[in-house]
Design a protein around this motif. Sequence first.
Motif, PDB file in Angstrom:
ATOM      1  N   UNK A  89      35.506  46.992  34.140  1.00 12.74           N
ATOM      2  CA  UNK A  89      35.481  45.525  34.238  1.00 12.74           C
ATOM      3  C   UNK A  89      35.757  45.109  35.681  1.00 12.74           C
ATOM      4  N   UNK A  90      35.016  44.126  36.137  1.00 17.04           N
ATOM      5  CA  UNK A  90      35.196  43.641  37.515  1.00 17.04           C
ATOM      6  C   UNK A  90      35.222  42.120  37.520  1.00 17.04           C
ATOM      7  N   UNK A  91      35.993  41.570  38.429  1.00 14.09           N
ATOM      8  CA  UNK A  91      35.909  40.137  38.664  1.00 14.09           C
ATOM      9  C   UNK A  91      35.176  39.909  39.965  1.00 14.09           C
ATOM     10  N   UNK A  92      34.384  38.850  39.989  1.00  7.74           N
ATOM     11  CA  UNK A  92      33.559  38.596  41.175  1.00  7.74           C
ATOM     12  C   UNK A  92      34.442  38.449  42.415  1.00  7.74           C
ATOM     13  N   UNK A  93      35.558  37.736  42.267  1.00  9.05           N
ATOM     14  CA  UNK A  93      36.361  37.356  43.439  1.00  9.05           C
ATOM     15  C   UNK A  93      36.969  38.559  44.182  1.00  9.05           C
ATOM     16  N   UNK A  94      37.183  39.674  43.487  1.00  9.83           N
ATOM     17  CA  UNK A  94      37.785  40.799  44.215  1.00  9.83           C
ATOM     18  C   UNK A  94      36.927  42.063  44.141  1.00  9.83           C
ATOM     19  N   UNK A  95      35.651  41.872  43.855  1.00 11.01           N
ATOM     20  CA  UNK A  95      34.735  43.007  43.854  1.00 11.01           C
ATOM     21  C   UNK A  95      34.044  43.027  45.227  1.00 11.01           C
ATOM     22  N   UNK A 114      33.359  39.336  34.649  1.00 11.34           N
ATOM     23  CA  UNK A 114      33.855  38.088  34.063  1.00 11.34           C
ATOM     24  C   UNK A 114      33.304  36.909  34.835  1.00 11.34           C
ATOM     25  N   UNK A 115      32.095  36.476  34.472  1.00 17.45           N
ATOM     26  CA  UNK A 115      31.477  35.345  35.182  1.00 17.45           C
ATOM     27  C   UNK A 115      31.907  34.024  34.529  1.00 17.45           C
ATOM     28  N   UNK A 116      31.810  33.946  33.240  1.00 15.38           N
ATOM     29  CA  UNK A 116      32.215  32.804  32.385  1.00 15.38           C
ATOM     30  C   UNK A 116      31.294  31.600  32.491  1.00 15.38           C
ATOM     31  N   UNK A 117      31.190  30.978  33.661  1.00 19.87           N
ATOM     32  CA  UNK A 117      30.327  29.804  33.824  1.00 19.87           C
ATOM     33  C   UNK A 117      29.995  29.677  35.303  1.00 19.87           C
ATOM     34  N   UNK A 118      28.935  28.900  35.599  1.00 20.82           N
ATOM     35  CA  UNK A 118      28.627  28.614  36.998  1.00 20.82           C
ATOM     36  C   UNK A 118      29.060  27.206  37.381  1.00 20.82           C
TER      37      UNK A 118
END
Length: 362
Positions: A89-95, A114-118
């Motif tokens: 699992x990765x989060x955009x902010x710290x990948x 974990x994108x969730x929404x734009x």
Amino acid sequence: MKAVYIHIPFCSNICTYCDFCKMYYNKKHVTKYLEELEKEIKNNYNGETIETIYIGGGTPSSLDLEELEYLLKITEYFKTSSNLEFTVECNIENCSYEKLELLKKYNVNRLSFGVQTFNPNFLKVLGRKHNKEETFNIIKFAKELGFDNINIDLMYAFNGQTIDDLKKDLDLFLKLNINHISTYSLIIEPNTVLGINNYENIDEDLDYEMYRLIENTLKEHGYKHYETSNFAKEGYVSKHNLTYWNNLEYYGFGLGASGYINGIRYNNTRSLNNYLKGNYVLDKHELSKQEKMEEEMFLGLRKLDGVNKKDFKNKYGIDIKDAFDIDPEIKKGLLIDDGNNIYIPEKYQYISNQVLIKFIGE
Ligand code: SF4
């Protein structure tokens, strides 16, 4: 056991809706945690060939490059099948490109973001720190590195969200052109920032309309609806998650992880102090045959294919219809018996809980 779940509880940022086992990233804690995790794995893994590894959290991608490499080296301790599905699992902010390269080097072949929404307003409600451009860039990097098995999480049912807002989100999710989408209706848990601030759920009719919109849109674009909330292109169902829905056993390692071994379900402690002292397991429960059969049904019926009658009989020595009185549900059309499988028809998946409750502690 053919499946391994590993929990990394650290996050660089805490989301407003989160009631998972997590804590702020702290370098000192991470180092000790990974050392203890290594011990837990070495003391408990029995050498079986592993077919799926899933590193979840928390946020595994919150670890720095050195910590991430240590974690990946720990996973080399498992004997793995040549078809291994290895998800992180990765989060955009710290990948980052470097972290993705490292994952690739250690044979990770599935990513879950974990994108969730734009929608920037709803991202703010969730306390998420990424934006659309960063999401598109990271997914582009991942694809360039050869990751084709990618999941993204899509969340809906934000207070104030309209059908039009959701359509805009869906358009962007589809533009990412990935092979697996997990959907979540925003649930407000009591001990979260949203819960404490009395954030209100949207009304049920709108929630239902959104669920249907997601289902229809994804199906029109070639995704198969294979589990209540999960959609995949041909060949990209999550093998690891199918372990859970098929009621198979698995190892759970790390803080707050759950596992199912030799008929015993267990939960690890959520206290970092206890975990670091080597007191991993908080509670365990040996399942009776009745409980196993109930779990087989309420987990299996989440799959659109449902539960195979022959497999059930082979496993428990009794027919499903003798084990459970499901004729009333079949008469109402809430369950279908097609001769091979018992399943909840797609149109009733949204209200599947009304059927599943039947198999809890009957
Ligand atoms: S990143 Fe995931 S685990 Fe961490 S706080 Fe947000 S939702 Fe919870």
